[in-house]
Design a protein around this motif. Structure first.
Motif, short mmCIF file in Angstrom:
data_model
loop_
_atom_site.label_atom_id
_atom_site.label_comp_id
_atom_site.label_asym_id
_atom_site.label_seq_id
_atom_site.Cartn_x
_atom_site.Cartn_y
_atom_site.Cartn_z
N VAL A 6 -35.99 38.36 84.65
CA VAL A 6 -34.57 38.03 84.52
C VAL A 6 -34.26 36.69 85.17
O VAL A 6 -33.53 35.87 84.60
N ASP A 7 -34.81 36.45 86.35
CA ASP A 7 -34.52 35.21 87.06
C ASP A 7 -34.99 33.99 86.27
O ASP A 7 -34.32 32.95 86.28
N ARG A 8 -36.12 34.11 85.61
CA ARG A 8 -36.63 32.98 84.84
C ARG A 8 -35.70 32.67 83.66
O ARG A 8 -35.40 31.50 83.39
N HIS A 9 -35.24 33.71 82.96
CA HIS A 9 -34.35 33.45 81.82
C HIS A 9 -33.01 32.91 82.30
O HIS A 9 -32.43 32.02 81.66
N ALA A 10 -32.53 33.43 83.42
CA ALA A 10 -31.28 32.91 83.97
C ALA A 10 -31.43 31.44 84.34
O ALA A 10 -30.51 30.64 84.14
N ALA A 11 -32.58 31.07 84.86
CA ALA A 11 -32.82 29.68 85.22
C ALA A 11 -32.85 28.79 83.98
O ALA A 11 -32.39 27.65 84.01
N LYS A 12 -33.40 29.30 82.89
CA LYS A 12 -33.39 28.54 81.64
C LYS A 12 -31.95 28.29 81.17
O LYS A 12 -31.60 27.18 80.74
N ILE A 13 -31.14 29.33 81.23
CA ILE A 13 -29.74 29.21 80.81
C ILE A 13 -29.02 28.17 81.65
O ILE A 13 -28.30 27.30 81.14
N ALA A 14 -29.21 28.24 82.96
CA ALA A 14 -28.57 27.28 83.86
C ALA A 14 -29.04 25.87 83.56
O ALA A 14 -28.24 24.91 83.59
N ALA A 15 -30.33 25.70 83.26
CA ALA A 15 -30.87 24.38 82.95
C ALA A 15 -30.27 23.83 81.67
O ALA A 15 -29.97 22.63 81.56
N VAL A 16 -30.09 24.68 80.67
CA VAL A 16 -29.47 24.24 79.41
C VAL A 16 -28.04 23.79 79.65
O VAL A 16 -27.61 22.74 79.15
N LYS A 17 -27.29 24.56 80.41
CA LYS A 17 -25.88 24.19 80.64
C LYS A 17 -25.77 22.92 81.47
O LYS A 17 -24.81 22.16 81.31
N ASP B 233 -25.44 40.64 82.81
CA ASP B 233 -24.66 40.14 83.94
C ASP B 233 -25.32 38.91 84.56
O ASP B 233 -24.65 37.93 84.91
N ALA B 234 -26.64 38.95 84.71
CA ALA B 234 -27.35 37.80 85.28
C ALA B 234 -27.22 36.58 84.39
O ALA B 234 -27.02 35.45 84.87
N TYR B 235 -27.29 36.77 83.08
CA TYR B 235 -27.21 35.64 82.15
C TYR B 235 -25.79 35.08 82.11
O TYR B 235 -25.60 33.87 82.01
N ARG B 236 -24.81 35.96 82.19
CA ARG B 236 -23.41 35.50 82.25
C ARG B 236 -23.20 34.66 83.51
O ARG B 236 -22.59 33.59 83.45
N GLN B 237 -23.71 35.10 84.63
CA GLN B 237 -23.50 34.37 85.88
C GLN B 237 -24.28 33.05 85.89
O GLN B 237 -23.90 32.11 86.58
N ALA B 238 -25.33 32.98 85.10
CA ALA B 238 -26.10 31.73 85.00
C ALA B 238 -25.41 30.71 84.11
O ALA B 238 -25.81 29.54 84.09
N GLY B 239 -24.38 31.13 83.37
CA GLY B 239 -23.62 30.19 82.56
C GLY B 239 -23.61 30.45 81.07
O GLY B 239 -23.07 29.64 80.30
N ALA B 240 -24.19 31.58 80.62
CA ALA B 240 -24.20 31.88 79.19
C ALA B 240 -22.77 31.95 78.66
O ALA B 240 -21.87 32.50 79.31
N ASP B 241 -22.56 31.41 77.47
CA ASP B 241 -21.24 31.44 76.82
C ASP B 241 -21.04 32.73 76.05
O ASP B 241 -19.91 33.13 75.78
N GLY B 242 -22.13 33.35 75.63
CA GLY B 242 -22.08 34.61 74.91
C GLY B 242 -23.40 35.32 75.10
O GLY B 242 -24.38 34.72 75.56
N VAL B 243 -23.46 36.60 74.75
CA VAL B 243 -24.69 37.36 74.89
C VAL B 243 -24.99 38.08 73.60
O VAL B 243 -24.09 38.43 72.82
N PHE B 244 -26.27 38.33 73.37
CA PHE B 244 -26.76 38.86 72.11
C PHE B 244 -27.69 40.02 72.39
O PHE B 244 -28.64 39.89 73.18
N VAL B 245 -27.44 41.15 71.73
CA VAL B 245 -28.27 42.34 71.94
C VAL B 245 -28.76 42.84 70.58
O VAL B 245 -28.21 43.79 70.01
#
Length: 310
Positions: free
Chosen positions: A125-136, A164-176
């Motif tokens: 989870v932390d790695r994907h959250a870091a990717k999201i933050a890097a993109v933003k 929740d982790a991806y939202r806090q990392a800066g994701a604009d939307g989430v996909f399931v």
């Protein structure tokens, strides 16, 4: 939402982001080349996504294995100048290094994409959250649709924690993708304060039902590509058996009308609907970030990606 992990940067609202918060959910068909994207735009779809399976299969490479970075970027280069809003399926960002993913996102933004889909593959989870933050950080205006594969590859465990982790990392939307149960979809909608994307499935709720559940983005993934392959196989089988194939068959001229001819300004693909609009009516591409040299160039071109649109 989950416990605070630090101050959040206010989201950048774009025209594409606004489509996720309009009256109707964003219906996003997914293309795999210029012709499929232009044909969909000509039918009136204002936004088009790409499908990683279609891009990979078209060149004989495996999907989901980070093998199609340059193919994906080249397709974005082709489609980014068109008059529809483009969101790119980038698998997991084609790297485990968040900085490299951010660099790739910056390249997508530079060539005209307005959204990116990033999947976690059930990795850390932390790695994907870091990717999201890097993109933003690299491309603040790029809409990040953060995908979790908890239903696609598993039984749904940890869905809320990951989202929740991806939202806090800066994701604009989430996909399931893979989630089709109406009750669980509705529960996610109630839990989230950002748009939820659900992958349409013939076995799941239809578009009106997903709308009633509060879903804000409905995408088709690889469905259209697979249906196109199926139609080709059915037609070949019918013709060989002496039958006239059914279904819609665009004429030779219809397909030629989708071409981008040498010398034509960007955004003047032939046909009707959005793909035939004049350049001044295209979505604005102003404010694009310049690329740094570390982001490289599109394979096979002599100029960096940033100048390929000049």
């Amino acid at each position: 939402m989950s416990a605070d992990t630090g101050p959040e940067t206010p989201p950048v609202m774009t025209a594409f982001g606004g489509l996720h918060r309009a009256g109707e959910p964003l219906f996003l068909p997914n293309a795999w080349d210029h012709a499929s994207a232009a044909a969909l735009a000509a039918r009136g779809f204002a936004a088009i996504g790409t499908t990683s399976l279609g891009v990979a299969a078209a060149v004989g490479l495996p999907d989901g294995s980070a093998a199609t970075r340059e193919h994906t970027l080249r397709l974005a280069l082709t489609l980014g100048a068109e008059p529809f809003l483009l969101s790119v399926d980038a698998e997991g960002g084609f790297s485990d290094d968040p900085d490299e993913v951010g660099c790739f996102a910056r390249e997508l933004w530079a060539v005209g994409a307005v959204g990116i889909n990033l999947e976690d593959g059930l990795g850390p989870v932390d790695r994907h959250a870091a990717k999201i933050a890097a993109v933003k950080a690299a491309a603040p205006g790029l809409f990040v649709n953060a995908r979790t594969d908890t239903y696609w590859l598993g039984g749904g465990e940890e869905t809320l924690r990951r989202l929740d982790a991806y939202r806090q990392a800066g994701a604009d939307g989430v996909f399931v993708p893979g989630l089709t149960d109406p009750g669980r979809i509705a529960a996610l909608v109630r839990h989230l304060d950002i748009p939820l994307n659900i992958l349409y499935s013939p076995a799941g709720p239809d578009v009106p039902h997903l709308t009633d559940l509060g879903v804000r983005r409905i995408s088709l993934g690889s469905l259209l590509y697979r249906r196109a392959l199926g139609a080709a196989l059915d037609a070949a089988t019918d013709i060989a058996a002496g039958r006239v194939p059914g279904g819609t068959t665009p004429s030779y001229g219809d397909v030629r009308a989708l071409e981008r001819r040498p010398g034509d300004p960007p955004g003047t693909t032939g046909g009707t609907g959005p793909a035939g609009r004049a350049p001044q009516d295209r979505p604005s591409r102003t404010g694009r970030l310049p690329l740094t040299s570390s982001c490289g160039s599109v394979s096979g071109t002599s100029a960096p990606v940033a100048s390929a649109r000049a």
